[in-house]
Design a protein around this motif. Structure first.
Motif, PDB file in Angstrom:
ATOM      1  N   GLY A 187      17.010 -26.822  24.034  1.00 50.91           N
ATOM      2  CA  GLY A 187      17.318 -28.244  24.074  1.00 50.91           C
ATOM      3  C   GLY A 187      18.224 -28.604  22.921  1.00 50.91           C
ATOM      4  N   PHE A 188      18.448 -29.901  22.764  1.00 51.23           N
ATOM      5  CA  PHE A 188      19.329 -30.375  21.703  1.00 51.23           C
ATOM      6  C   PHE A 188      18.699 -31.569  21.008  1.00 51.23           C
ATOM      7  N   ILE A 189      19.031 -31.728  19.740  1.00 55.93           N
ATOM      8  CA  ILE A 189      18.596 -32.916  19.021  1.00 55.93           C
ATOM      9  C   ILE A 189      19.819 -33.727  18.616  1.00 55.93           C
ATOM     10  N   VAL A 190      19.616 -35.031  18.570  1.00 50.26           N
ATOM     11  CA  VAL A 190      20.666 -35.959  18.162  1.00 50.26           C
ATOM     12  C   VAL A 190      20.179 -36.675  16.917  1.00 50.26           C
ATOM     13  N   GLN A 191      20.972 -36.605  15.861  1.00 52.52           N
ATOM     14  CA  GLN A 191      20.583 -37.183  14.578  1.00 52.52           C
ATOM     15  C   GLN A 191      21.711 -38.049  14.028  1.00 52.52           C
ATOM     16  N   PRO A 192      21.383 -39.157  13.377  1.00 55.23           N
ATOM     17  CA  PRO A 192      22.427 -39.899  12.680  1.00 55.23           C
ATOM     18  C   PRO A 192      23.016 -39.029  11.579  1.00 55.23           C
ATOM     19  N   PHE A 193      24.318 -39.091  11.417  1.00 59.43           N
ATOM     20  CA  PHE A 193      24.992 -38.274  10.415  1.00 59.43           C
ATOM     21  C   PHE A 193      24.611 -38.748   9.017  1.00 59.43           C
ATOM     22  N   VAL A 194      24.151 -37.830   8.192  1.00 60.32           N
ATOM     23  CA  VAL A 194      23.788 -38.135   6.803  1.00 60.32           C
ATOM     24  C   VAL A 194      24.870 -37.555   5.904  1.00 60.32           C
ATOM     25  N   SER A 195      25.503 -38.397   5.132  1.00 59.53           N
ATOM     26  CA  SER A 195      26.612 -37.938   4.289  1.00 59.53           C
ATOM     27  C   SER A 195      26.134 -37.671   2.868  1.00 59.53           C
ATOM     28  N   GLY A 196      26.859 -36.809   2.207  1.00 57.24           N
ATOM     29  CA  GLY A 196      26.544 -36.450   0.832  1.00 57.24           C
ATOM     30  C   GLY A 196      26.776 -34.970   0.617  1.00 57.24           C
ATOM     31  N   PRO A 197      26.786 -34.512  -0.620  1.00 55.26           N
ATOM     32  CA  PRO A 197      26.964 -33.084  -0.887  1.00 55.26           C
ATOM     33  C   PRO A 197      25.796 -32.274  -0.342  1.00 55.26           C
ATOM     34  N   GLU A 198      26.104 -31.048   0.120  1.00 56.07           N
ATOM     35  CA  GLU A 198      25.080 -30.193   0.726  1.00 56.07           C
ATOM     36  C   GLU A 198      24.677 -29.078  -0.236  1.00 56.07           C
ATOM     37  N   TYR A 199      23.382 -28.912  -0.386  1.00 60.14           N
ATOM     38  CA  TYR A 199      22.828 -27.901  -1.276  1.00 60.14           C
ATOM     39  C   TYR A 199      21.963 -26.919  -0.482  1.00 60.14           C
ATOM     40  N   VAL A 200      21.765 -25.763  -1.080  1.00 60.44           N
ATOM     41  CA  VAL A 200      20.816 -24.788  -0.552  1.00 60.44           C
ATOM     42  C   VAL A 200      19.833 -24.448  -1.668  1.00 60.44           C
ATOM     43  N   VAL A 201      18.559 -24.535  -1.358  1.00 62.81           N
ATOM     44  CA  VAL A 201      17.518 -24.134  -2.302  1.00 62.81           C
ATOM     45  C   VAL A 201      16.758 -22.975  -1.680  1.00 62.81           C
ATOM     46  N   ASP A 202      16.732 -21.851  -2.368  1.00 66.68           N
ATOM     47  CA  ASP A 202      15.942 -20.694  -1.942  1.00 66.68           C
ATOM     48  C   ASP A 202      14.716 -20.596  -2.834  1.00 66.68           C
ATOM     49  N   MET A 203      13.566 -20.493  -2.202  1.00 67.28           N
ATOM     50  CA  MET A 203      12.302 -20.391  -2.924  1.00 67.28           C
ATOM     51  C   MET A 203      11.521 -19.195  -2.415  1.00 67.28           C
ATOM     52  N   VAL A 204      10.543 -18.775  -3.187  1.00 68.33           N
ATOM     53  CA  VAL A 204       9.581 -17.765  -2.742  1.00 68.33           C
ATOM     54  C   VAL A 204       8.195 -18.322  -3.006  1.00 68.33           C
ATOM     55  N   ALA A 205       7.357 -18.310  -1.960  1.00 71.36           N
ATOM     56  CA  ALA A 205       6.002 -18.840  -2.061  1.00 71.36           C
ATOM     57  C   ALA A 205       5.017 -17.717  -2.369  1.00 71.36           C
ATOM     58  N   PHE A 206       4.268 -17.882  -3.446  1.00 69.08           N
ATOM     59  CA  PHE A 206       3.185 -16.972  -3.821  1.00 69.08           C
ATOM     60  C   PHE A 206       1.879 -17.733  -3.610  1.00 69.08           C
ATOM     61  N   ASP A 207       1.264 -17.562  -2.441  1.00 66.23           N
ATOM     62  CA  ASP A 207       0.028 -18.284  -2.115  1.00 66.23           C
ATOM     63  C   ASP A 207       0.190 -19.786  -2.345  1.00 66.23           C
ATOM     64  N   GLY A 208       1.320 -20.327  -1.917  1.00 66.58           N
ATOM     65  CA  GLY A 208       1.550 -21.758  -2.004  1.00 66.58           C
ATOM     66  C   GLY A 208       2.185 -22.228  -3.297  1.00 66.58           C
ATOM     67  N   THR A 209       2.363 -21.341  -4.272  1.00 66.20           N
ATOM     68  CA  THR A 209       3.082 -21.675  -5.497  1.00 66.20           C
ATOM     69  C   THR A 209       4.545 -21.290  -5.311  1.00 66.20           C
ATOM     70  N   PHE A 210       5.448 -22.248  -5.490  1.00 66.04           N
ATOM     71  CA  PHE A 210       6.851 -22.015  -5.198  1.00 66.04           C
ATOM     72  C   PHE A 210       7.652 -21.697  -6.462  1.00 66.04           C
ATOM     73  N   ILE A 211       8.338 -20.558  -6.420  1.00 67.43           N
ATOM     74  CA  ILE A 211       9.270 -20.177  -7.480  1.00 67.43           C
ATOM     75  C   ILE A 211      10.692 -20.419  -6.956  1.00 67.43           C
ATOM     76  N   ILE A 212      11.479 -21.176  -7.671  1.00 67.38           N
ATOM     77  CA  ILE A 212      12.863 -21.431  -7.264  1.00 67.38           C
ATOM     78  C   ILE A 212      13.689 -20.191  -7.577  1.00 67.38           C
ATOM     79  N   ALA A 213      14.234 -19.580  -6.543  1.00 68.06           N
ATOM     80  CA  ALA A 213      15.001 -18.346  -6.724  1.00 68.06           C
ATOM     81  C   ALA A 213      16.486 -18.610  -6.887  1.00 68.06           C
ATOM     82  N   SER A 214      16.993 -19.681  -6.275  1.00 71.28           N
ATOM     83  CA  SER A 214      18.409 -20.019  -6.413  1.00 71.28           C
ATOM     84  C   SER A 214      18.638 -21.451  -5.964  1.00 71.28           C
ATOM     85  N   VAL A 215      19.670 -22.047  -6.508  1.00 64.01           N
ATOM     86  CA  VAL A 215      20.170 -23.339  -6.039  1.00 64.01           C
ATOM     87  C   VAL A 215      21.685 -23.198  -5.900  1.00 64.01           C
ATOM     88  N   CYS A 216      22.208 -23.570  -4.754  1.00 62.96           N
ATOM     89  CA  CYS A 216      23.642 -23.446  -4.495  1.00 62.96           C
ATOM     90  C   CYS A 216      24.178 -24.738  -3.906  1.00 62.96           C
TER      91      CYS A 216
END
Length: 406
Positions: A187-216
């Protein structure tokens, strides 16, 4: 001997087995579907695995006799089966009750909404018969994004403004056709366009504790009639105080998606109203990013993920990896269809001698015809750089583009 199952060890999922093997951990590959495309399955490295199985329910009898340490999703296609096996084999992981939150683009936005977090109001369409009803309810003055429910990257994503253009985008969408993952579009989803800079956050979860591995941070350009042409991805320091609202939101969003164990790849728009998640996946960052991160962060995304799956504790006193250098991924762009010719040996030598050069790859063979680039799926290739100096990265990016793409 410890044993891990890697479901669909393709894309960056193929990076796990060599590391586990070096640690004396036995690796078994599970292929989730016989319908996966060749460009995925060609990533399989058979010698990295003691066993390779095509998934079928009867395989559980074999797997139940093996002491499994972890079940790992190699890529997007693996999410549902990974969660299913995690539960049936009684291995620590993410619940299959919430699998949709980590794969279905509509469900993940609903999960954010139900946790009272910033989200994108989304309309779900399962068939073309729902198009007229949608058109009656949308604001003709807003811009919209139409995207497949279960595709990857920006495949099939269309930007539309006005009711007529939204109707055309939905009418011409690839309903019930196979996508680049070899899956049928649900199927498809329709969303209002949200403007602004785009980031990527990579995390690793250790039993629910999140370590930030990278931000781009992505740089995308409006080109060839598309809003989604990638130009570059630049690494950032997670310790920067200015990024705290982004990181705090990412952790709350990851918890809302039910992620307890393993890597999380999250794409976020930082709008005028604050950060809001576009989508997320319970797997490693795709492409060459994990290899680049090895030069940029300590500890890096891949090593953190391996530690997590082996049951090792999260790094003590650390909430985020240390940013030790700077990295950039540059994307090639084709403005017209043409026959691709590889650079000469002399040109390649010149490129590899650039002080920041990390590597490059093309997604089309010599003699192949390039598509006009409108998204990542039509991107003809990319390169990656790392260097302590950001000005050198910018200079090197210009140099590599001029040498390796014409």
């Amino acid at each position: 001997m410890k044993t891990v199952l890697i479901v669909d060890p393709f894309s960056t999922g193929k990076l796990y087995a060599p590391i586990f093997n070096s640690l004396g951990v036995r690796c078994i590959a599970i292929i989730s579907s016989p319908h996966l495309p060749d460009h995925f399955t060609s990533d399989l490295v058979p010698e990295n695995f003691e066993e390779i199985f095509q998934w079928e329910e009867s395989l559980l009898i074999t797997l139940e006799d093996i002491p499994i340490t972890a079940v790992i999703a190699g890529c997007e296609t693996a999410i549902y089966l990974t969660d299913y096996l995690t539960e049936l084999l009684d291995v620590k992981g993410n619940s299959r009750i919430t699998s949709d939150f980590r794969r279905n683009k509509f469900s993940m936005q609903e999960a954010l909404r139900n946790h009272h977090l910033p989200h994108i109001n989304s309309r779900l369409l399962s068939s073309t018969s729902q198009i007229p009803g949608l058109l009656e309810s949308i604001d003709p003055d807003l811009k919209y994004v139409i995207k497949p429910l279960n595709s990857a990257a920006t495949e099939g994503v269309v930007f539309a403004e006005g009711i007529e253009n939204v109707e055309a985008a939905l009418t011409n969408a690839a309903w019930h056709q196979a996508n680049d993952l070899g899956e049928i579009n649900l199927g498809f989803i329709v969303q209002p366009f949200v403007s602004g800079p785009e980031y990527v956050v990579d995390m690793v979860a250790f039993d629910g504790t999140f370590i930030i591995a990278s931000v781009c941070k992505y740089t995308k350009v409006h080109k060839n009639g598309s809003m989604f042409v990638y130009e570059s991805l630049d690494t950032l320091d997670p310790g920067e105080s200015s990024l705290k609202p982004l990181i705090d939101y990412a952790k709350l969003a990851a918890a809302a998606l039910g992620i307890k164990v393993g890597p999380i790849h999250m794409e976020i728009i930082w709008s005028d109203a604050g950060p809001v998640m576009i989508e997320a996946g319970a797997r490693l960052h795709g492409g060459i990013a994990p290899q680049l991160f090895e030069h940029v962060y300590q500890p890096d995304l891949l090593s953190l993920s391996v530690d997590c799956y082996l049951g090792r504790p999260a790094p003590e006193g650390m909430s985020a990896a240390k940013h030790v250098s700077h990295g950039k991924i540059g994307f090639f762009c084709s403005d017209k269809k043409h026959t691709f010719e590889s650079p000469s040996d002399a040109t390649l030598i010149c490129a590899t001698q650039d002080v920041a050069y990390g590597g490059h790859t093309y997604f089309i063979p010599p003699g192949g015809t390039t598509e006009v680039t409108i998204d990542f799926a039509t991107c003809p290739g990319l390169f990656w750089l790392h260097h302590p100096n950001t000005e050198q990265l910018d200079s090197s990016a210009h140099n590599i583009r001029s040498l390796l793409w014409r």
